[in-house]
Design a protein around this motif. Structure first.
Motif, PDB file in Angstrom:
ATOM      1  N   ILE A 200       0.849  -1.188   0.000  1.00 10.07           N
ATOM      2  CA  ILE A 200       0.000   0.000   0.000  1.00 10.07           C
ATOM      3  C   ILE A 200       0.887   1.242   0.000  1.00 10.07           C
ATOM      4  N   ALA A 201       0.670   2.131  -0.944  1.00  9.67           N
ATOM      5  CA  ALA A 201       1.375   3.413  -0.980  1.00  9.67           C
ATOM      6  C   ALA A 201       0.546   4.447  -0.220  1.00  9.67           C
ATOM      7  N   VAL A 202       1.210   5.220   0.630  1.00  6.14           N
ATOM      8  CA  VAL A 202       0.525   6.187   1.495  1.00  6.14           C
ATOM      9  C   VAL A 202       1.324   7.485   1.510  1.00  6.14           C
ATOM     10  N   VAL A 203       0.649   8.624   1.641  1.00  6.37           N
ATOM     11  CA  VAL A 203       1.340   9.898   1.814  1.00  6.37           C
ATOM     12  C   VAL A 203       0.934  10.551   3.131  1.00  6.37           C
ATOM     13  N   ASN A 204       1.738  11.537   3.553  1.00  7.54           N
ATOM     14  CA  ASN A 204       1.479  12.250   4.815  1.00  7.54           C
ATOM     15  C   ASN A 204       1.285  11.257   5.955  1.00  7.54           C
ATOM     16  N   ALA A 205       2.294  10.399   6.132  1.00  9.24           N
ATOM     17  CA  ALA A 205       2.173   9.229   6.998  1.00  9.24           C
ATOM     18  C   ALA A 205       1.842   9.539   8.446  1.00  9.24           C
TER      19      ALA A 205
ATOM     20  N   ALA B 189      -3.773   8.571   7.759  1.00 13.01           N
ATOM     21  CA  ALA B 189      -2.720   7.721   7.208  1.00 13.01           C
ATOM     22  C   ALA B 189      -2.104   6.832   8.277  1.00 13.01           C
ATOM     23  N   ALA B 190      -1.793   7.393   9.437  1.00 14.38           N
ATOM     24  CA  ALA B 190      -1.177   6.609  10.506  1.00 14.38           C
ATOM     25  C   ALA B 190      -2.106   5.492  10.967  1.00 14.38           C
ATOM     26  N   SER B 191      -3.399   5.773  11.003  1.00 15.11           N
ATOM     27  CA  SER B 191      -4.368   4.747  11.380  1.00 15.11           C
ATOM     28  C   SER B 191      -4.301   3.559  10.434  1.00 15.11           C
ATOM     29  N   LEU B 192      -4.253   3.852   9.126  1.00 16.80           N
ATOM     30  CA  LEU B 192      -4.160   2.781   8.139  1.00 16.80           C
ATOM     31  C   LEU B 192      -2.841   2.027   8.255  1.00 16.80           C
TER      32      LEU B 192
ATOM     33  N   GLY C  48       8.964  14.319  16.032  1.00 19.05           N
ATOM     34  CA  GLY C  48       7.670  14.073  16.672  1.00 19.05           C
ATOM     35  C   GLY C  48       7.581  12.667  17.241  1.00 19.05           C
ATOM     36  N   VAL C  49       6.374  12.276  17.647  1.00 16.74           N
ATOM     37  CA  VAL C  49       6.195  10.971  18.294  1.00 16.74           C
ATOM     38  C   VAL C  49       5.660   9.905  17.334  1.00 16.74           C
ATOM     39  N   ILE C  50       4.995  10.318  16.252  1.00 18.19           N
ATOM     40  CA  ILE C  50       4.384   9.353  15.347  1.00 18.19           C
ATOM     41  C   ILE C  50       5.412   8.706  14.432  1.00 18.19           C
ATOM     42  N   ALA C  51       6.317   9.503  13.885  1.00 20.33           N
ATOM     43  CA  ALA C  51       7.306   8.969  12.940  1.00 20.33           C
ATOM     44  C   ALA C  51       8.148   7.841  13.540  1.00 20.33           C
ATOM     45  N   PRO C  52       8.723   8.007  14.734  1.00 23.96           N
ATOM     46  CA  PRO C  52       9.502   6.904  15.319  1.00 23.96           C
ATOM     47  C   PRO C  52       8.655   5.651  15.542  1.00 23.96           C
ATOM     48  N   GLU C  53       7.386   5.838  15.901  1.00 24.48           N
ATOM     49  CA  GLU C  53       6.495   4.690  16.077  1.00 24.48           C
ATOM     50  C   GLU C  53       6.329   3.932  14.761  1.00 24.48           C
TER      51      GLU C  53
ATOM     52  N   ASP D  68     -10.698   4.285  13.712  1.00 21.76           N
ATOM     53  CA  ASP D  68     -11.753   3.871  12.783  1.00 21.76           C
ATOM     54  C   ASP D  68     -11.334   3.901  11.317  1.00 21.76           C
ATOM     55  N   VAL D  69     -10.474   4.840  10.953  1.00 20.54           N
ATOM     56  CA  VAL D  69     -10.148   5.024   9.538  1.00 20.54           C
ATOM     57  C   VAL D  69      -9.403   3.815   8.974  1.00 20.54           C
ATOM     58  N   GLY D  70      -8.381   3.350   9.668  1.00 20.77           N
ATOM     59  CA  GLY D  70      -7.577   2.238   9.174  1.00 20.77           C
ATOM     60  C   GLY D  70      -8.389   0.986   8.856  1.00 20.77           C
ATOM     61  N   PRO D  71      -9.177   0.464   9.812  1.00 24.30           N
ATOM     62  CA  PRO D  71      -9.987  -0.726   9.528  1.00 24.30           C
ATOM     63  C   PRO D  71     -10.988  -0.506   8.398  1.00 24.30           C
ATOM     64  N   THR D  72     -11.541   0.703   8.314  1.00 24.43           N
ATOM     65  CA  THR D  72     -12.498   0.998   7.242  1.00 24.43           C
ATOM     66  C   THR D  72     -11.823   0.939   5.875  1.00 24.43           C
ATOM     67  N   LEU D  73     -10.652   1.549   5.775  1.00 27.58           N
ATOM     68  CA  LEU D  73      -9.929   1.538   4.505  1.00 27.58           C
ATOM     69  C   LEU D  73      -9.525   0.116   4.106  1.00 27.58           C
TER      70      LEU D  73
END
Length: 215
Positions: free
Chosen positions: A8-13, A18-21, A41-46, A195-200
């Motif tokens: 899966i290709a994603v932008v603005n991770a 995007a992070a949810s997916l 930040g905290v999201i990128a290292p995760e 919610d977004v990740g599971p929906t996608l």
């Protein structure tokens, strides 16, 4: 023989959608190739620690090389452009062109929004209308595409102090929220992070046969 999971290709991770997916897709075995603006930040290292996740750091505006690398060999794409990245319409057009050029994308999901000016006597919302313009461009390319329209994030109440979502702490410990919406009109809410990740993923599993061209 077990079929290999798709990429899966994603932008603005680091964005909420995007992070949810990325979190959910990685957890169930998909490979993810995601563009990221900064590793701070905290999201990128995760995200860097998640299995099967590759991050491509760099801007989107005018960055054809990064876009080509993003979509190379990917079968699926989730694209949520943002105004903070630069000219959102130009970026949206270039991403769609790159996906089409890759020749491997089987399902392209774009996070869109309405342009109120085409529905009645209302002005366009500056942060929404460009997405509608990009949506129409994607439709013209003929790629198998689906367009998701997210509601109001519950998370907005616990993040940055956006004026529209600021709540006032009252003396009794409760909060008061004032917003320019008719109190009789139901508002669509969602937990963007969960919610977004599971929906996608479900849309991807159902595929274009069910969702091509739909909002």
């Amino acid at each position: 023989m077990t079929q290999p999971q798709k990429t899966i290709a994603v932008v603005n991770a680091t964005g909420r959608q995007a992070a949810s997916l990325i979190r959910v897709a990685s957890a169930v075995g998909y490979s993810v190739r995601a563009q990221i603006h900064s590793l701070k930040g905290v999201i990128a290292p995760e995200l860097q620690q998640l299995p099967n996740v590759t991050l491509l750091q760099g801007p989107l505006l005018g960055n054809t090389a990064l876009m080509d690398e993003l979509f190379k060999g990917a079968q699926l794409a989730f694209i949520n452009t943002t105004s903070q990245s630069g000219d959102e319409v130009a970026i949206g057009h270039d991403l769609a062109d790159a996906a089409k050029r890759a020749g491997t994308i089987q399902h392209y999901i774009y996070s869109s929004m309405p342009d109120h000016s085409v529905h009645g006597p209302w002005p366009a919302v500056p942060q929404w209308a460009p997405k509608f313009t990009v949506e129409n461009y994607i439709r013209q390319l003929g790629m198998p595409s689906t367009f998701v329209y997210a509601g109001i994030y519950n998370n907005n109440f616990t993040s940055l102090p956006y004026p529209l979502f600021q709540m006032e702490l009252l003396p009794d410990g409760s909060f008061e929220w004032r917003a320019p919406f008719d109190p009789e009109i139901p508002l669509p809410w969602l937990d963007a992070e969960h919610d977004v990740g599971p929906t996608l993923l479900q849309i991807f599993k159902d595929g274009p046969k069910k969702w091509n061209g739909h909002r």
